[in-house]
Design a protein around this motif. Structure first.
Motif, PDB file in Angstrom:
ATOM      1  N   LEU A   1      -4.027 -16.564  -2.789  1.00 47.97           N
ATOM      2  CA  LEU A   1      -4.254 -15.546  -3.698  1.00 47.97           C
ATOM      3  C   LEU A   1      -5.526 -15.509  -4.558  1.00 47.97           C
ATOM      4  CD1 LEU A   1      -2.909 -13.083  -5.652  1.00 47.97           C
ATOM      5  CD2 LEU A   1      -2.149 -14.827  -7.011  1.00 47.97           C
ATOM      6  N   SER A   2      -5.958 -16.525  -4.999  1.00 47.76           N
ATOM      7  CA  SER A   2      -7.304 -16.575  -5.397  1.00 47.76           C
ATOM      8  C   SER A   2      -8.633 -16.044  -4.778  1.00 47.76           C
ATOM      9  CB  SER A   2      -7.508 -18.106  -5.911  1.00 47.76           C
ATOM     10  OG  SER A   2      -7.622 -18.795  -4.823  1.00 47.76           O
ATOM     11  N   PHE A   3      -8.395 -15.883  -3.569  1.00 41.97           N
ATOM     12  CA  PHE A   3      -9.488 -15.550  -2.821  1.00 41.97           C
ATOM     13  C   PHE A   3      -9.758 -13.965  -3.126  1.00 41.97           C
ATOM     14  CE2 PHE A   3     -10.753 -13.297   1.328  1.00 41.97           C
ATOM     15  CZ  PHE A   3     -11.814 -13.960   1.492  1.00 41.97           C
ATOM     16  N   TYR A   4      -8.549 -13.180  -3.317  1.00 40.84           N
ATOM     17  CA  TYR A   4      -8.717 -11.875  -3.305  1.00 40.84           C
ATOM     18  C   TYR A   4      -8.903 -11.283  -4.790  1.00 40.84           C
ATOM     19  CZ  TYR A   4      -6.617 -12.286   1.092  1.00 40.84           C
ATOM     20  OH  TYR A   4      -6.215 -12.471   2.382  1.00 40.84           O
ATOM     21  N   ILE A   5      -8.780 -12.187  -5.859  1.00 42.21           N
ATOM     22  CA  ILE A   5      -8.956 -12.100  -7.588  1.00 42.21           C
ATOM     23  C   ILE A   5     -10.611 -11.964  -7.606  1.00 42.21           C
ATOM     24  CG2 ILE A   5      -8.479 -12.687  -9.905  1.00 42.21           C
ATOM     25  CD1 ILE A   5      -6.013 -14.124  -8.667  1.00 42.21           C
ATOM     26  N   LYS A   6     -10.939 -10.760  -8.292  1.00 40.20           N
ATOM     27  CA  LYS A   6     -12.138 -10.718  -8.640  1.00 40.20           C
ATOM     28  C   LYS A   6     -12.736 -11.773  -9.596  1.00 40.20           C
ATOM     29  CE  LYS A   6     -12.857  -5.852  -8.101  1.00 40.20           C
ATOM     30  NZ  LYS A   6     -13.297  -4.461  -8.659  1.00 40.20           N
ATOM     31  N   THR A   7     -13.738 -12.370  -9.477  1.00 38.92           N
ATOM     32  CA  THR A   7     -14.305 -13.388 -10.614  1.00 38.92           C
ATOM     33  C   THR A   7     -15.128 -12.619 -11.478  1.00 38.92           C
ATOM     34  OG1 THR A   7     -16.295 -13.780  -9.086  1.00 38.92           O
ATOM     35  CG2 THR A   7     -14.292 -15.158  -8.563  1.00 38.92           C
ATOM     36  N   THR A   8     -14.945 -13.035 -12.855  1.00 39.03           N
ATOM     37  CA  THR A   8     -15.752 -12.558 -13.942  1.00 39.03           C
ATOM     38  C   THR A   8     -16.853 -13.504 -14.020  1.00 39.03           C
ATOM     39  OG1 THR A   8     -14.502 -14.214 -15.325  1.00 39.03           O
ATOM     40  CG2 THR A   8     -13.653 -11.971 -15.266  1.00 39.03           C
ATOM     41  N   LYS A   9     -18.134 -12.598 -14.098  1.00 37.19           N
ATOM     42  CA  LYS A   9     -19.477 -13.235 -14.418  1.00 37.19           C
ATOM     43  C   LYS A   9     -19.834 -13.137 -15.690  1.00 37.19           C
ATOM     44  CE  LYS A   9     -21.205 -11.214  -9.918  1.00 37.19           C
ATOM     45  NZ  LYS A   9     -22.166 -10.534  -9.309  1.00 37.19           N
TER      46      LYS A   9
ATOM     47  N   VAL B   1       0.902  -1.318  -0.107  1.00 39.40           N
ATOM     48  CA  VAL B   1       0.122   0.052   0.131  1.00 39.40           C
ATOM     49  C   VAL B   1       0.850   1.237  -0.023  1.00 39.40           C
ATOM     50  CG1 VAL B   1      -0.115   0.137   2.520  1.00 39.40           C
ATOM     51  CG2 VAL B   1      -1.918   1.080   1.150  1.00 39.40           C
ATOM     52  N   ASP B   2       0.534   2.326  -0.638  1.00 38.94           N
ATOM     53  CA  ASP B   2       1.316   3.491  -0.811  1.00 38.94           C
ATOM     54  C   ASP B   2       0.717   4.483   0.174  1.00 38.94           C
ATOM     55  OD1 ASP B   2      -1.141   4.516  -2.073  1.00 38.94           O
ATOM     56  OD2 ASP B   2       0.196   4.359  -4.135  1.00 38.94           O
ATOM     57  N   ASN B   3       1.257   5.747   0.039  1.00 35.94           N
ATOM     58  CA  ASN B   3       0.855   6.720   1.048  1.00 35.94           C
ATOM     59  C   ASN B   3      -0.498   7.186   0.621  1.00 35.94           C
ATOM     60  OD1 ASN B   3       3.221   6.846   2.433  1.00 35.94           O
ATOM     61  ND2 ASN B   3       4.163   8.293   1.017  1.00 35.94           N
ATOM     62  N   SER B   4      -1.082   6.960  -0.298  1.00 29.89           N
ATOM     63  CA  SER B   4      -2.525   7.445  -0.714  1.00 29.89           C
ATOM     64  C   SER B   4      -3.414   6.316  -0.306  1.00 29.89           C
ATOM     65  CB  SER B   4      -2.462   7.850  -2.130  1.00 29.89           C
ATOM     66  OG  SER B   4      -2.006   6.908  -3.207  1.00 29.89           O
ATOM     67  N   ARG B   5      -2.913   5.237   0.168  1.00 34.18           N
ATOM     68  CA  ARG B   5      -3.797   4.069   0.512  1.00 34.18           C
ATOM     69  C   ARG B   5      -4.432   3.327  -0.686  1.00 34.18           C
ATOM     70  NH1 ARG B   5      -2.860   2.294   4.899  1.00 34.18           N
ATOM     71  NH2 ARG B   5      -4.817   0.945   4.959  1.00 34.18           N
ATOM     72  N   GLN B   6      -3.532   3.370  -1.776  1.00 32.55           N
ATOM     73  CA  GLN B   6      -3.912   2.460  -2.991  1.00 32.55           C
ATOM     74  C   GLN B   6      -3.058   1.193  -2.828  1.00 32.55           C
ATOM     75  OE1 GLN B   6      -5.841   3.550  -5.290  1.00 32.55           O
ATOM     76  NE2 GLN B   6      -6.405   5.129  -3.778  1.00 32.55           N
ATOM     77  N   PHE B   7      -3.673   0.046  -3.037  1.00 31.12           N
ATOM     78  CA  PHE B   7      -3.186  -1.181  -2.931  1.00 31.12           C
ATOM     79  C   PHE B   7      -2.691  -1.766  -4.261  1.00 31.12           C
ATOM     80  CE2 PHE B   7      -6.413  -1.017   0.491  1.00 31.12           C
ATOM     81  CZ  PHE B   7      -5.595  -1.449   1.636  1.00 31.12           C
ATOM     82  N   LYS B   8      -1.483  -2.581  -4.083  1.00 25.42           N
ATOM     83  CA  LYS B   8      -0.996  -3.172  -5.398  1.00 25.42           C
ATOM     84  C   LYS B   8      -0.888  -4.758  -4.757  1.00 25.42           C
ATOM     85  CE  LYS B   8       3.120  -3.344  -8.253  1.00 25.42           C
ATOM     86  NZ  LYS B   8       4.654  -2.704  -8.228  1.00 25.42           N
TER      87      LYS B   8
ATOM     88  N   GLU C   1     -10.303  -7.644  -4.993  1.00 21.29           N
ATOM     89  CA  GLU C   1     -11.150  -7.244  -3.996  1.00 21.29           C
ATOM     90  C   GLU C   1     -10.466  -6.190  -3.117  1.00 21.29           C
ATOM     91  OE1 GLU C   1     -14.352  -7.546  -4.397  1.00 21.29           O
ATOM     92  OE2 GLU C   1     -14.816  -9.573  -5.541  1.00 21.29           O
ATOM     93  N   ALA C   2     -10.572  -4.850  -3.364  1.00 21.30           N
ATOM     94  CA  ALA C   2      -9.990  -4.002  -2.239  1.00 21.30           C
ATOM     95  C   ALA C   2     -10.421  -4.168  -0.801  1.00 21.30           C
ATOM     96  CB  ALA C   2     -10.149  -2.436  -2.742  1.00 21.30           C
ATOM     97  N   ILE C   3     -11.712  -4.490  -0.813  1.00 25.26           N
ATOM     98  CA  ILE C   3     -12.291  -4.562   0.492  1.00 25.26           C
ATOM     99  C   ILE C   3     -11.706  -5.853   1.243  1.00 25.26           C
ATOM    100  CG2 ILE C   3     -14.169  -5.225   2.008  1.00 25.26           C
ATOM    101  CD1 ILE C   3     -14.151  -2.421   0.716  1.00 25.26           C
ATOM    102  N   LYS C   4     -11.502  -6.914   0.436  1.00 29.43           N
ATOM    103  CA  LYS C   4     -10.871  -7.974   1.226  1.00 29.43           C
ATOM    104  C   LYS C   4      -9.481  -7.845   1.621  1.00 29.43           C
ATOM    105  CE  LYS C   4     -13.781 -11.597  -1.370  1.00 29.43           C
ATOM    106  NZ  LYS C   4     -13.439 -12.815  -2.171  1.00 29.43           N
ATOM    107  N   ILE C   5      -8.614  -6.992   0.988  1.00 28.21           N
ATOM    108  CA  ILE C   5      -7.461  -6.618   1.012  1.00 28.21           C
ATOM    109  C   ILE C   5      -7.085  -5.987   2.377  1.00 28.21           C
ATOM    110  CG2 ILE C   5      -5.207  -5.334   0.316  1.00 28.21           C
ATOM    111  CD1 ILE C   5      -5.709  -7.941  -1.000  1.00 28.21           C
ATOM    112  N   MET C   6      -8.337  -4.934   2.594  1.00 28.76           N
ATOM    113  CA  MET C   6      -8.152  -4.179   3.684  1.00 28.76           C
ATOM    114  C   MET C   6      -8.595  -5.028   5.011  1.00 28.76           C
ATOM    115  SD  MET C   6     -10.562  -0.748   2.050  1.00 28.76           S
ATOM    116  CE  MET C   6     -10.472   0.047   3.867  1.00 28.76           C
TER     117      MET C   6
END
Length: 350
Positions: free
Chosen positions: A342-350, A219-226, A240-245
């Protein structure tokens, strides 16, 4: 003449009553001076020093309103320090030790007790709401002994006194001596990582049985995740940003169950620590400090050496912390949010 005799008689009776009251009050005054164990307030307690007759010592220091450290090394368990402070405020005297038992109790306290020194922040000038020149002062010293025969009280003695008392906690059936423990391990926080979610710069999760699920999130200083996959060092944009948080929060709150440093044999610890870990968690905080926790499977057998076909404990596992200085037992369930792949955090395509 009769009036003078009556006056003399009344004076004599009043004198006798006065002597009796003075003698009783003298005894009460002595007790009051010597049984002042309780604190009026714990908000200004800055330091607590505990030492026993086996030369075990701990110093508990308040670093901030919500943070205590033990021996300037580890964070203190909140429940433990809260319980001790609550005890110090509410401790009350039941009675002085009976005369027949006095000498034995004094000898017992001299041979087996915990010395408690309490330091508080006080003001040299404290008048009409004006408070100036704050400083730390040793305000109370007493000795905590064993429990009474019925286990409903605790023997205590003020420093420079020869009058021991039986103390108790109103509304509590038991003794309080165990709350004044001098073992460093008893005070240590069970947090696996001593940093808050906001202090974390990056977390690396390595799963050795499933390397494709290993990842690093920063996470950077602007609270952006990578999010990066460790198998190919490729950045993953659709996560999923919420899951990362939630993951960052779970990591900062992760706790172990039991510290095993002095519970199991060192050879056993070395054997487990030298085996292949099932995962490694590496945290880097914003100040550049690195925390590493290695997780190892727990075998259900007498000899804790992995062998082919040995049953694996599905409820608990081991962890090596603080550069191998600490070895702990941890439950899977409380760390479920930390050990996600890792797979838990990846968005699934519908």
């Amino acid at each position: 003449m009769k009036r003078n005799k009556l006056t003399l008689l009344i004076t004599l009776v009043l004198a006798i009553i006065a002597v009796v009251l003075v003698l009783n009050n003298k005894n009460f005054t002595i007790r009051k001076e010597l049984h002042n164990f309780a604190l009026n307030d714990t908000a200004n307690v800055s330091k607590i020093f505990l030492a026993d007759k086996q030369n075990l010592k701990v110093t508990l220091i308040r670093k901030s309103p919500g943070l205590w450290v033990v021996n300037n090394k580890y964070s203190v368990r909140k429940d433990a320090i809260d319980l001790l402070l609550k005890t110090m405020v509410n401790i009350a005297v039941k009675e002085p030790v009976a005369t027949a038992a006095h000498n034995n109790i004094v000898k017992l306290l001299a041979a087996r007790s915990v010395k408690c020194e309490i330091y508080q922040n006080v003001y040299r000038i404290n008048f009409l709401g004006i408070k100036l020149f704050k400083h730390e002062k040793l305000t109370k010293v007493y000795y905590v002994g064993d429990a009474t025969m019925d286990n409903l009280g605790t023997f205590m003695l003020m420093e420079n006194s020869t009058v021991p008392f039986v103390t108790y906690l109103p509304g509590f059936r038991g003794f309080v001596s165990t709350r004044y423990t001098t073992r460093e391990d008893d005070w240590r926080s069970h947090n696996i990582f001593n940093c808050s979610a906001r202090e974390i710069r990056s977390v690396k999760m390595e799963f050795f049985n499933k390397p494709t699920e290993s990842f690093m999130v920063s996470v950077d200083n602007s609270r952006q995740f990578k999010l990066v996959s460790l198998i190919n060092n490729q950045e993953i944009p659709n996560f999923e940003a919420i899951k990362i948080m939630d993951f960052f929060t779970a990591v900062s709150n992760a706790k172990f169950e039991t510290l095993l440093n002095t519970i199991i044999d060192k050879k056993q610890i070395d054997s487990i620590s030298s085996s292949r870990p099932m995962s490694i968690i590496t945290i880097t905080d914003k100040m550049g400090k690195v925390y590493v926790a290695k997780a190892f499977i727990k075998i259900i057998e007498n000899e804790e050496t992995p062998s082919e076909g040995a049953p694996i404990d599905t409820y608990r596992f081991y962890m090596s912390l603080n550069d191998g200085k600490d070895f702990v037992l941890t439950q899977y369930t409380p760390l479920d949010k930390v050990m996600k792949p890792l797979s838990f955090y990846i968005k699934t395509t519908k």
